[in-house]
Scaffold this motif. Structure first.
Motif, PDB file in Angstrom:
ATOM      1  N   PHE A   1       7.185 -13.412 -23.464  1.00  0.00           N
ATOM      2  CA  PHE A   1       7.785 -14.081 -22.310  1.00  0.00           C
ATOM      3  C   PHE A   1       9.029 -14.845 -22.736  1.00  0.00           C
ATOM      4  N   TYR A   2      10.023 -14.881 -21.848  1.00  0.00           N
ATOM      5  CA  TYR A   2      11.227 -15.676 -22.138  1.00  0.00           C
ATOM      6  C   TYR A   2      11.882 -16.094 -20.828  1.00  0.00           C
ATOM      7  N   GLY A   3      12.282 -17.370 -20.766  1.00  0.00           N
ATOM      8  CA  GLY A   3      12.930 -17.876 -19.555  1.00  0.00           C
ATOM      9  C   GLY A   3      14.252 -18.541 -19.825  1.00  0.00           C
ATOM     10  N   GLY A   4      14.816 -18.298 -21.021  1.00  0.00           N
ATOM     11  CA  GLY A   4      16.140 -18.839 -21.319  1.00  0.00           C
ATOM     12  C   GLY A   4      16.142 -19.987 -22.298  1.00  0.00           C
ATOM     13  N   TYR A   5      15.028 -20.721 -22.368  1.00  0.00           N
ATOM     14  CA  TYR A   5      14.930 -21.824 -23.336  1.00  0.00           C
ATOM     15  C   TYR A   5      13.451 -22.098 -23.589  1.00  0.00           C
ATOM     16  N   GLU A   6      13.185 -22.859 -24.633  1.00  0.00           N
ATOM     17  CA  GLU A   6      11.825 -23.015 -25.136  1.00  0.00           C
ATOM     18  C   GLU A   6      10.849 -23.524 -24.079  1.00  0.00           C
ATOM     19  N   ALA A   7      11.253 -24.551 -23.331  1.00  0.00           N
ATOM     20  CA  ALA A   7      10.321 -25.194 -22.393  1.00  0.00           C
ATOM     21  C   ALA A   7      10.392 -24.608 -20.981  1.00  0.00           C
ATOM     22  N   ALA A   8      10.994 -23.441 -20.835  1.00  0.00           N
ATOM     23  CA  ALA A   8      11.150 -22.850 -19.493  1.00  0.00           C
ATOM     24  C   ALA A   8       9.797 -22.659 -18.821  1.00  0.00           C
ATOM     25  N   GLU A   9       9.799 -22.878 -17.519  1.00  0.00           N
ATOM     26  CA  GLU A   9       8.567 -22.748 -16.738  1.00  0.00           C
ATOM     27  C   GLU A   9       8.444 -21.317 -16.201  1.00  0.00           C
ATOM     28  N   ARG A  10       9.491 -20.864 -15.560  1.00  0.00           N
ATOM     29  CA  ARG A  10       9.501 -19.509 -15.019  1.00  0.00           C
ATOM     30  C   ARG A  10      10.106 -18.577 -16.073  1.00  0.00           C
TER      31      ARG A  10
ATOM     32  N   ASP B   1      10.168  -9.289 -13.217  1.00  0.00           N
ATOM     33  CA  ASP B   1      10.977 -10.368 -12.645  1.00  0.00           C
ATOM     34  C   ASP B   1      10.502 -11.693 -13.252  1.00  0.00           C
ATOM     35  N   PHE B   2      11.049 -12.808 -12.757  1.00  0.00           N
ATOM     36  CA  PHE B   2      10.603 -14.124 -13.210  1.00  0.00           C
ATOM     37  C   PHE B   2       9.203 -14.411 -12.662  1.00  0.00           C
ATOM     38  N   LEU B   3       8.350 -14.931 -13.511  1.00  0.00           N
ATOM     39  CA  LEU B   3       6.949 -15.194 -13.152  1.00  0.00           C
ATOM     40  C   LEU B   3       6.644 -16.679 -13.298  1.00  0.00           C
ATOM     41  N   ASP B   4       5.726 -17.174 -12.468  1.00  0.00           N
ATOM     42  CA  ASP B   4       5.292 -18.561 -12.643  1.00  0.00           C
ATOM     43  C   ASP B   4       4.248 -18.615 -13.770  1.00  0.00           C
ATOM     44  N   PRO B   5       3.913 -19.821 -14.265  1.00  0.00           N
ATOM     45  CA  PRO B   5       3.000 -19.916 -15.413  1.00  0.00           C
ATOM     46  C   PRO B   5       1.625 -19.288 -15.172  1.00  0.00           C
ATOM     47  N   ARG B   6       1.119 -19.364 -13.956  1.00  0.00           N
ATOM     48  CA  ARG B   6      -0.182 -18.761 -13.671  1.00  0.00           C
ATOM     49  C   ARG B   6      -0.100 -17.238 -13.812  1.00  0.00           C
ATOM     50  N   GLN B   7       0.972 -16.643 -13.302  1.00  0.00           N
ATOM     51  CA  GLN B   7       1.153 -15.191 -13.431  1.00  0.00           C
ATOM     52  C   GLN B   7       1.300 -14.786 -14.898  1.00  0.00           C
ATOM     53  N   GLN B   8       1.998 -15.609 -15.673  1.00  0.00           N
ATOM     54  CA  GLN B   8       2.139 -15.333 -17.112  1.00  0.00           C
ATOM     55  C   GLN B   8       0.762 -15.336 -17.775  1.00  0.00           C
ATOM     56  N   TYR B   9      -0.067 -16.294 -17.380  1.00  0.00           N
ATOM     57  CA  TYR B   9      -1.417 -16.404 -17.933  1.00  0.00           C
ATOM     58  C   TYR B   9      -2.236 -15.146 -17.601  1.00  0.00           C
ATOM     59  N   ILE B  10      -2.121 -14.675 -16.359  1.00  0.00           N
ATOM     60  CA  ILE B  10      -2.858 -13.469 -15.946  1.00  0.00           C
ATOM     61  C   ILE B  10      -2.436 -12.277 -16.806  1.00  0.00           C
ATOM     62  N   ILE B  11      -1.123 -12.142 -17.029  1.00  0.00           N
ATOM     63  CA  ILE B  11      -0.644 -11.034 -17.869  1.00  0.00           C
ATOM     64  C   ILE B  11      -1.223 -11.139 -19.271  1.00  0.00           C
TER      65      ILE B  11
ATOM     66  N   ARG C   1      15.471 -13.130  -3.653  1.00  0.00           N
ATOM     67  CA  ARG C   1      14.037 -13.367  -3.785  1.00  0.00           C
ATOM     68  C   ARG C   1      13.794 -14.377  -4.905  1.00  0.00           C
ATOM     69  N   ARG C   2      12.754 -15.205  -4.752  1.00  0.00           N
ATOM     70  CA  ARG C   2      12.476 -16.251  -5.744  1.00  0.00           C
ATOM     71  C   ARG C   2      12.234 -15.651  -7.129  1.00  0.00           C
ATOM     72  N   GLU C   3      11.754 -14.405  -7.167  1.00  0.00           N
ATOM     73  CA  GLU C   3      11.451 -13.768  -8.449  1.00  0.00           C
ATOM     74  C   GLU C   3      12.711 -13.370  -9.227  1.00  0.00           C
ATOM     75  N   MET C   4      13.887 -13.444  -8.568  1.00  0.00           N
ATOM     76  CA  MET C   4      15.111 -12.987  -9.225  1.00  0.00           C
ATOM     77  C   MET C   4      15.823 -14.085 -10.003  1.00  0.00           C
ATOM     78  N   PHE C   5      15.356 -15.341  -9.871  1.00  0.00           N
ATOM     79  CA  PHE C   5      15.986 -16.405 -10.661  1.00  0.00           C
ATOM     80  C   PHE C   5      14.921 -17.331 -11.243  1.00  0.00           C
ATOM     81  N   GLY C   6      15.287 -17.961 -12.340  1.00  0.00           N
ATOM     82  CA  GLY C   6      14.320 -18.765 -13.090  1.00  0.00           C
ATOM     83  C   GLY C   6      14.421 -20.242 -12.802  1.00  0.00           C
ATOM     84  N   ASP C   7      14.283 -21.049 -13.846  1.00  0.00           N
ATOM     85  CA  ASP C   7      14.304 -22.502 -13.685  1.00  0.00           C
ATOM     86  C   ASP C   7      15.660 -22.980 -13.184  1.00  0.00           C
ATOM     87  N   ILE C   8      15.632 -24.031 -12.358  1.00  0.00           N
ATOM     88  CA  ILE C   8      16.842 -24.742 -11.942  1.00  0.00           C
ATOM     89  C   ILE C   8      16.838 -26.050 -12.734  1.00  0.00           C
TER      90      ILE C   8
END
Length: 259
Positions: A60-69, A36-46, A117-124
């Motif tokens: 990792f990919y969130g739809g665009y270069e600077a995506a957070e989630r 699912d969508f992960l926050d930056p800390r979770q990405q770091y753990i992975i 769930r928050r994990e089902m969508f990315g950056d707003i």
């Protein structure tokens, strides 16, 4: 596992266990696994857990270069990831722009309130007028049918192509700072030039979120990629710990969003 645990917080152990289970699944089935969508800390753990294991990799990919989630794709070394493997859809919120305004908080609240769930969508994202967000393909129909209002405003959600992605106005400024410790109150005090006491009050008063969850311990030490959201001030992300100065202070690189 104990060797891995010691680099992270106790409360992060269940997530570490989950990452290990994904890695095992990829190894056994020899097929990619999409999170699912992960926050930056979770990405770091992975990144840290998978590390330099040659047979398993991650992207990792969130739809665009600077995506957070972002979503993580964990895959065997033979696999060549493509953007469509991340199964992202771009959704735009159509609303009467001349008569009303929307906010990040309203859209976030609406999506979570709809049962997503928050994990089902990315950056707003917004350019100041238009609003868009990313969702996983699996919940497309649900989102489009369920969300018809944001607050009291009637809206219509519409799927868009990647080429229609707006340019978000939120711009992180990269700053370098020297701080006596990595405590939450120390960082807030230093970045926003307020007293430690005021920073402590913000934390204990529920005005600060750590990785999107309200956190009330001013003495908590931040780790890499952690994001603080401070109501009324903005956001801070700890991006790099560059070492100690001669006066035994931490030299850090941070991303800062100022309100």
């Amino acid at each position: 596992m104990e060797q891995v645990y010691q680099h992270f917080r106790k409360e992060e152990q269940p997530f570490i266990d989950m990452v290990e289970s994904w890695v095992v699944q990829v190894q056994q089935q020899y097929a990619p696994y999409l999170t699912d969508f992960l926050d930056p800390r979770q990405q770091y753990i992975i990144e840290m857990v998978i590390g330099k294991r040659g047979e398993v990799r991650t992207q990792f990919y969130g739809g665009y270069e600077a995506a957070e989630r972002k979503r993580a794709l964990i895959y065997p070394d033979y696999f060549q990831p493509k953007l469509e493997d991340f199964e992202l859809l771009l959704i735009e919120v159509n609303y009467p722009e001349k008569f009303t305004t929307l906010s990040h908080g309203q859209i976030l609240g609406t999506l979570v309130g709809s049962g997503l769930r928050r994990e089902m969508f990315g950056d707003i994202m917004s350019d100041g007028v238009r609003w868009q967000f990313y969702v996983s393909e699996s919940v497309r129909d649900y989102v489009l049918s369920q969300v018809t209002k944001v607050g009291k405003t009637t809206v219509r959600l519409e799927q868009k192509e990647y080429t229609d992605l707006l340019v978000p106005t939120d711009d992180w400024a990269v700053e370098h700072d020297t701080v006596s410790s990595l405590r939450i109150d120390t960082l807030i005090s230093s970045v926003y030039n307020i007293s430690r006491q005021r920073a402590k009050e913000l934390v204990s008063g529920g005005k600060v979120k750590l990785n999107w969850a309200t956190y009330d311990r001013p003495d908590f030490e931040l780790g890499l990629r952690d994001i603080l959201s401070i109501r009324g001030y903005g956001r801070i992300q700890l991006r790099e710990i560059e070492g100690k100065s001669k006066k035994d202070k931490w030299r850090i690189e941070i991303g800062v969003l100022r309100k």
